[in-house]
Design a protein around this motif. Structure first.
Motif, PDB file in Angstrom:
ATOM      1  N   GLU A  23      59.187   0.563  92.953  1.00 57.03           N
ATOM      2  CA  GLU A  23      57.997   1.368  92.662  1.00 57.03           C
ATOM      3  C   GLU A  23      56.764   0.610  93.133  1.00 57.03           C
ATOM      4  OE1 GLU A  23      57.378   3.015  88.801  1.00 57.03           O
ATOM      5  OE2 GLU A  23      59.362   3.942  88.713  1.00 57.03           O
ATOM      6  N   HIS A  83      51.431   5.743  91.329  1.00 57.06           N
ATOM      7  CA  HIS A  83      52.645   4.941  91.474  1.00 57.06           C
ATOM      8  C   HIS A  83      53.719   5.808  92.099  1.00 57.06           C
ATOM      9  CE1 HIS A  83      53.782   6.785  87.581  1.00 57.06           C
ATOM     10  NE2 HIS A  83      55.026   6.406  87.815  1.00 57.06           N
ATOM     11  N   HIS A  85      57.918   6.997  92.694  1.00 52.79           N
ATOM     12  CA  HIS A  85      59.257   7.144  92.118  1.00 52.79           C
ATOM     13  C   HIS A  85      60.254   7.126  93.270  1.00 52.79           C
ATOM     14  CE1 HIS A  85      58.204   9.128  87.969  1.00 52.79           C
ATOM     15  NE2 HIS A  85      57.815   7.873  88.062  1.00 52.79           N
ATOM     16  N   SER A  93      57.425  10.243  83.343  1.00 53.14           N
ATOM     17  CA  SER A  93      58.513   9.786  82.476  1.00 53.14           C
ATOM     18  C   SER A  93      57.986   9.365  81.098  1.00 53.14           C
ATOM     19  CB  SER A  93      59.229   8.611  83.138  1.00 53.14           C
ATOM     20  OG  SER A  93      58.399   7.464  83.122  1.00 53.14           O
ATOM     21  N   ASP A  96      56.121   6.289  81.576  1.00 59.02           N
ATOM     22  CA  ASP A  96      54.802   6.568  82.152  1.00 59.02           C
ATOM     23  C   ASP A  96      53.832   7.014  81.058  1.00 59.02           C
ATOM     24  OD1 ASP A  96      55.620   5.966  84.717  1.00 59.02           O
ATOM     25  OD2 ASP A  96      56.163   8.031  85.197  1.00 59.02           O
TER      26      ASP A  96
HETATM   27 ZN    ZN Z   1      56.785   6.751  86.749  1.00 62.47          ZN
END
Ligand code: ZN
Length: 138
Positions: A23, A83, A85, A93, A96
């Motif tokens: 990531e 960011h 994935h 998520s 997150d």
């Molecule tokens: Zn994420």
């Protein structure tokens, strides 16, 4: 709505592709006019997560502060975080959400097999319990 200008978008996609299969993360600098945000500069930051970075990222507070100072220097604001994935869709998520703050837009780039696939932007709430999808233009 959040609109990412071409130069900033190129930096974000390039950073996400070069970090693959890990990531990546970074800061988005720009301006807001009511509900419309405009990202003018993207600042790649180092993923500081200690451990497997394939599904996690961490931003050092001092790196975020430096990005904030850079924004002011350019007459802009720090308006969001991006960011990637790797080999995963652009959703927000649980992790997150847990690491989010409500005053930023969070753009997630899905990179599949090393290439950009799609992206989405999220606006976490104050309780870190949900993140609404924000219209993203790039
Ligand atoms: Zn994420």
């Amino acid at each position: 709505m959040i609109k990412i200008e071409p130069d900033a978008w190129q930096v974000m996609v390039a950073h996400a592709r070069s970090a693959f299969p890990n990531e990546c993360c970074g800061a988005m600098l720009g301006s807001s006019d009511g509900d419309t945000k405009s990202v003018k500069v993207a600042v790649p930051l180092e993923n500081a997560f200690e451990g497997s970075q394939a599904a996690r990222y961490d931003i050092r507070p001092e790196d975020l502060l430096a990005a904030d100072r850079e924004a002011r220097r350019q007459g802009l604001d720090l308006i969001g975080i991006f960011h990637s994935h790797p080999d995963c869709d652009a959703y927000f998520s649980e992790t997150d959400l847990k690491n989010s703050c409500p005053w930023y837009s969070f753009v997630v780039l899905s990179i599949k097999k090393g290439e950009f696939d799609h992206a989405a932007s999220f606006l976490p709430d104050f309780e870190q319990s949900a993140a609404a999808k924000e219209e993203l233009v790039y």
